[in-house]
Scaffold this active site. Sequence first.
Site, PDB file in Angstrom:
ATOM      1  N   TYR A  79      -8.244 -54.975 -73.136  1.00 32.32           N
ATOM      2  CA  TYR A  79      -9.665 -54.704 -73.344  1.00 32.32           C
ATOM      3  C   TYR A  79     -10.546 -55.622 -72.482  1.00 32.32           C
ATOM      4  CZ  TYR A  79      -7.748 -52.457 -77.552  1.00 32.32           C
ATOM      5  OH  TYR A  79      -7.010 -51.692 -78.430  1.00 32.32           O
ATOM      6  N   HIS A 135       1.405 -53.464 -76.901  1.00 28.55           N
ATOM      7  CA  HIS A 135       0.312 -52.476 -76.941  1.00 28.55           C
ATOM      8  C   HIS A 135       0.824 -51.034 -76.876  1.00 28.55           C
ATOM      9  CE1 HIS A 135      -4.232 -52.155 -75.884  1.00 28.55           C
ATOM     10  NE2 HIS A 135      -3.857 -51.092 -76.532  1.00 28.55           N
TER      11      HIS A 135
END
Length: 313
Positions: A79, A135
């Site tokens: 992110y 992730h």
Amino acid sequence: MHSITSAFKPDASGNPPKQQEYIPNLKLSDGNEIPMLGYGLGTANFKRGGDTAFNQQIVDHTVTAIKAGYYHLDGAEAYGNEQELGAAIQAAGVPREKLFVTTKTSCRAGETVETAFSRSLAKLGLDYVDLYLIHQPYFAKTPADQQAKWAEMEAIKESGRARSIGVSNYLQEDLEPILATARFPPVVNQIEYHPYLQHGDLVAYHRNNGIAVEAYAPLTAITKAAPGPCDAVYARLASKYGVSDGDIALRWCLDQGIVALTTSGNEQRLQGYLSKLPAFHLTPKEVDEISASGREKHFRGFWLAKFAADDRR
Ligand SMILES: NC(=O)c1ccc[n+]([C@@H]2O[C@H](COP(=O)([O-])OP(=O)(O)OC[C@H]3O[C@@H](n4cnc5c(N)ncnc54)[C@H](O)[C@@H]3O)[C@@H](O)[C@H]2O)c1
Ligand SMILES: OCCc1c[nH]c2ccccc12
């Protein structure tokens, strides 16, 4: 396997507890607890590729969320905003031990988990995270790749710098090789989960293996996939309980024992969830009604290219 515990923790200084403290925790298979509602830094607040400039607006939004009572913060190296998340944690002034901080490794080619994790901790300005996740499973070419990466995750857990470890976007076929060799099995799998993406028997597989489910994009039926068969059910239940359709969508996760991750830059919306969610429950029949309506439509909002390329479920 997972029990839901009351998270009512009166403040030692006599201050009234934050609303989040009325939202229960879920007990994980390693004995740690996770708050069942989390604030995500991955959608409204992530930085577009290549943007490395410090972004004060992300800090401000996150401070607002923490001050509103969101103590479960869902970040990731992908992110690009771990520095801002760390700055927000500093600025909000909530004691570190009250927060539940997650970050995730992207499993970049040629890089160890230790390298990625040390970089994340440094950016966050923390000496531990509560939860560290892989992730996505797409880095692995073989089951052995999954097992080797998981062994690296276990070393991070053993070092004490991640209290819990888990995965994200894994299907049963990705989890099986890990469970076959794990010394510390993943305690959570964070997946896209909403009525239009219930993943068949994947949630039952998690229950049978002691893995908690974290739902991302839980509002999809309202925000991205409307109109659809859930609209009328959400509206009827929202009217019955005097809440918003978003509250119903989140409650549908919580009442199945599933952690819900949401986000918003709109403070009123964030406060709305914290004030409404602790005040009502859906009955098992209502949960089932939403599930049944949801099965009439299929919608996936994330990682579409991976599913198209691999023809995964
Ligand atoms: N692990 C992963 O691969 C992965 C993928 C996606 C998200 N996530 C995590 O989950 C978090 C939450 O995901 P999400 O943002 O998709 O969750 P969500 O479904 O709760 O959607 C939140 C978004 O919907 C908007 N919204 C809320 N109510 C609305 C309404 N009534 N009308 C219109 N818009 C409305 C909010 O402003 C916000 O932008 C992310 O921030 C991230 O941390 C993880
Ligand atoms: O969390 C996985 C999906 C996602 C949402 N926002 C992002 C930004 C960068 C990389 C992945 C994501």
